[in-house]
Design a protein around this motif. Structure first.
Motif, PDB file in Angstrom:
ATOM      1  N   ASP A  41     -41.795 131.264  85.917  1.00  0.00           N
ATOM      2  CA  ASP A  41     -42.517 130.099  85.103  1.00  0.00           C
ATOM      3  C   ASP A  41     -43.432 130.751  84.183  1.00  0.00           C
ATOM      4  O   ASP A  41     -44.450 131.514  84.311  1.00  0.00           O
ATOM      5  CB  ASP A  41     -43.377 129.495  86.340  1.00  0.00           C
ATOM      6  N   THR A  42     -43.223 130.632  82.992  1.00  0.00           N
ATOM      7  CA  THR A  42     -43.884 131.047  81.976  1.00  0.00           C
ATOM      8  C   THR A  42     -45.185 130.429  81.562  1.00  0.00           C
ATOM      9  O   THR A  42     -46.192 131.332  81.401  1.00  0.00           O
ATOM     10  CB  THR A  42     -43.037 130.519  80.529  1.00  0.00           C
ATOM     11  N   ALA A  43     -45.645 129.236  81.981  1.00  0.00           N
ATOM     12  CA  ALA A  43     -46.883 128.711  82.112  1.00  0.00           C
ATOM     13  C   ALA A  43     -47.639 129.579  83.409  1.00  0.00           C
ATOM     14  O   ALA A  43     -48.997 129.930  82.892  1.00  0.00           O
ATOM     15  CB  ALA A  43     -46.772 127.204  82.551  1.00  0.00           C
ATOM     16  N   GLU A  44     -47.016 129.936  84.323  1.00  0.00           N
ATOM     17  CA  GLU A  44     -47.801 130.847  85.371  1.00  0.00           C
ATOM     18  C   GLU A  44     -48.021 132.223  84.576  1.00  0.00           C
ATOM     19  O   GLU A  44     -49.070 132.550  85.117  1.00  0.00           O
ATOM     20  CB  GLU A  44     -46.924 130.971  86.570  1.00  0.00           C
ATOM     21  N   TRP A  45     -47.099 133.069  84.009  1.00  0.00           N
ATOM     22  CA  TRP A  45     -47.213 134.020  83.268  1.00  0.00           C
ATOM     23  C   TRP A  45     -48.429 134.164  82.482  1.00  0.00           C
ATOM     24  O   TRP A  45     -49.253 135.138  82.210  1.00  0.00           O
ATOM     25  CB  TRP A  45     -45.852 134.567  82.922  1.00  0.00           C
TER      26      TRP A  45
END
Length: 87
Positions: free
Chosen positions: A29-33
């Motif tokens: 997940d890019t948002a989590e990254w």
């Protein structure tokens, strides 16, 4: 004697990298990254401007070499002090 056309070319194989089969601790997940990276920078440098860090990390998340790295490692790199230019 002429060689068949297929023998005139070097035969190569396409390497396929599957992140789920590798040893990489990949964050899907890019948002989590982005959140983990920003949080790491702010934890190491509480004086950092959260908006500036977020904008920088957002840009970095679109670049494959950074995105494949663990976000905490990227955050560690961003929190390092900038060395003065060599004279």
């Amino acid at each position: 004697m002429t060689l068949p056309v297929e023998d005139h070319f070097e035969k190569t194989f396409r390497l396929v990298c599957r992140l789920d089969d590798s040893e990489i601790d990949y964050v899907r997940d890019t948002a989590e990254w982005i959140a983990r990276c920003v949080n790491r920078v702010l934890a190491l440098d509480p004086c950092a401007n959260a908006d500036e860090v977020t904008a920088l990390v957002l840009d970095m998340s679109a670049r494959g070499r950074w995105r494949l790295m663990k976000p905490e490692i990227v955050g560690d790199q961003l929190a390092l002090p900038i060395a003065p230019p060599a004279q």
